[in-house]
Design a protein around this motif. Structure first.
Motif: not given
Lengths: 374, 186
Positions: A132-133, A135, A241-245, A257, A265-266, A296
């Motif tokens: 994961f990049i 942000r 910054n957990p996967p939160y999508v 992406i 990771a998303l 986040e």
């Protein structure tokens, strides 16, 4: 010949505009041999590739070509290049390098993977797919944590040398930026993917921070896996910054992406809460009484988290603060910054638009938010 | 822009801050009234007390920050690489655009630093710390150049002396050389 050169140089270094007579002529002849931003100069190449990218529907056409050309010339951004380099012709090797990298961009590879590196909080980190990049919004999370640690150390349980746990370290961006700005801190960085652990380790070594970071391959969603972390003692801070999508939003993500970054990771599950709820569950077991959690999350989460916590009184966690990051909502407006980009304006801290023109419509929803618990 | 006409006046930081907060919501007429000629002397007095006034701190409330973003959500759902920061100081109208680094955070900090210096020069003119620093640097550079030139001159003179002393000793040893030298002089 030497004398001629010397006189010409002396004339040109003091040159402000054309001067008459023989020296004026000499100057213009000399200049006519200089390719002023010709097609094979840095500027010329940026122009060329911007057009190519635009034609092929590649987002951030100008930015992408600028970063690639600057990178091949040894700079981080086009603006930071010495202006004289903008117009000089490039070498065959440089041209080839640019060609190769731009071809990758045509395949929608994210710029960060193309360059193999990116900057975060003043650090340059190696980037490698599919890790994961980081942000830009997450840089705000770091700022917030640093403020809290500085202003109210007792509130985050940190007294001089905070012990920090990061869940989902990815490239190591959060862990390493905290380490570098909190010289006494120690970090335990966990991730469920080997590629992420490996990259975090490599970045730690590059930045000479490996002595203060412990990387552990761990999936916090597996029951009781967190017990492996107990030997390191209670933590002052848990940050993530957990996967939160939201799962249903995953297919709408841009090709950059979807095709290159690890979906694990998303994807945060149905309501984007899967990993968040696991972090909140393990937190009381690992945090000091005075510790804090910084996350986040998606803008829809503070409410969801609030109600979720209410359903789990056993955890004794309270939602302390929600902070919107500096990215305001996107607005449509008459201002256009070339390449068809939209312009957004905000005031740091409250996410409200300050644009004076009445043409802008503002929707008060921030793209991501940071929340803290203790 | 009306404030431009007051460029070069010396203003103390305290006065500046007061003016700015009072003029929020005021029209242009009110702004001009506050900067009446009668205040000039007072302002000069205050400014003159310090030789090197500290850089005027920037008030975040007077700043407007812009960034280029696309449609849709941010955060994890997007990957935006445009980290250019455009920062405007509303009272003076000065705008700074910074894209020096790939970190938006760093660009924001740099933009503020650059803007702070520009605002300082704008309001303090020749009395600004930035201006004075530049003058000092230029002065030092000129002094260095002068010294370098002097050294070069000295070397040149010494070389000429060396050359002429050599010629004198050669004249005494070689007749043909002397004849050549004599012929050349004529």
């Amino acid at each position: 010949m030497k004398l001629w050169g010397q006189m010409l140089w002396g004339h040109l270094s003091g040159l402000r505009g054309r001067q008459g007579g023989i020296w004026g002529w000499a100057c213009s002849t000399w200049q006519s041999h200089q390719p002023q931003a010709g097609p094979l100069s840095a500027s010329g190449l940026v122009k060329h590739w911007t057009a190519v990218f635009e034609k092929r529907g590649i987002p951030e056409a100008r930015e992408s070509s600028e970063y690639i050309v600057a990178h091949v010339l040894g700079a981080k951004t086009f603006q930071s290049l010495r202006p004289v380099l903008w117009t000089q012709p490039l070498t065959a090797q440089q041209l080839q390098g640019i060609q190769e990298l731009c071809n990758l961009r045509l395949q929608r590879m994210p710029v960060q993977y193309i360059l193999g590196e990116w900057d975060f909080q003043g650090l340059t980190l190696k980037m490698a797919p599919p890790v994961f990049i980081p942000r830009p919004e997450t840089e705000e999370l770091i700022e917030w944590i640093l403020e809290e640690v500085a202003q109210r150390p007792q509130a985050v349980g940190a007294q001089g040398s905070p012990l920090i746990l990061e869940v989902g370290c990815g490239s190591g961006a959060i862990a390493l930026s905290l380490l570098s700005q909190l010289p006494e801190s120690q970090v335990i960085a966990v991730d469920k993917k080997e590629a992420a652990i490996s990259l975090t380790r490599e970045n730690a070594q590059r930045l000479r921070l490996q002595g203060r970071i412990q990387t552990i391959l761990l999936d916090v969603t597996i029951e009781d896996s967190w017990t492996h972390l107990l030997p390191w003692g209670p933590m002052d801070l848990i940050v993530s910054n957990p996967p939160y999508v939201f799962h249903k939003d995953m297919e709408q993500l841009a090709p950059e992406i979807r095709s290159y970054e690890d979906s694990v990771a998303l994807d945060g599950g149905e309501k984007g809460m899967d990993i968040i709820s696991h972090i909140l569950t393990l937190a009381p077991q690992l945090l000091k009484a005075s510790g804090s959690i910084f996350l986040e999350v998606d803008p829809r989460h503070p409410e969801l988290v609030s109600s979720w916590l209410q359903s789990r009184p056993d955890l004794c966690l309270g939602l302390v603060a929600v902070r919107k990051d500096f990215c305001g909502r996107h607005v449509a407006g008459p201002k256009d910054h070339g390449g068809g980009k939209l312009l957004t304006s905000w005031q740091p801290g409250n996410g409200e638009s300050k644009e004076g023109s009445g043409d802008n419509s503002y929707l008060p929803e921030a793209p991501s938010e940071h929340i803290t618990f203790n | 822009m009306p404030l431009m006409s007051t460029w070069g006046w010396f203003r103390s930081p305290e006065l500046l801050a007061r003016i700015c907060t009072k003029t929020q919501g005021f029209g242009l007429q009110e702004k001009l009234a506050l900067l009446s000629p009668g205040m000039a002397a007072f302002m000069v007095q205050i400014a003159g007390k310090k030789d090197f006034p500290a850089l005027l701190p920037l008030n975040e409330n007077e700043l407007e920050e812009q960034s280029v973003k696309g449609h849709g959500p941010g955060g994890q759902a997007t990957n935006k690489t445009n980290n250019c920061v455009v920062l405007k100081h509303v009272p003076s109208g000065i705008v700074v655009k910074c894209h020096q680094t790939r970190s938006v955070n760093q660009n924001r900090k740099l933009a503020r630093k650059i803007l702070q210096e520009k605002v300082d020069v704008f309001y303090n003119g020749e009395k600004s710390a930035v201006y004075k620093e530049r003058q000092e640097a230029q002065k030092k550079k000129q002094e260095r150049k002068k010294r370098a030139k002097e050294t070069l001159e000295k070397k040149k003179v010494l070389k000429e002396l060396w050359e002429s002393s050599k010629n004198v000793s050669e004249e005494r040893t070689a007749d043909s050389d002397r004849m050549y030298c004599t012929a050349y002089k004529e």
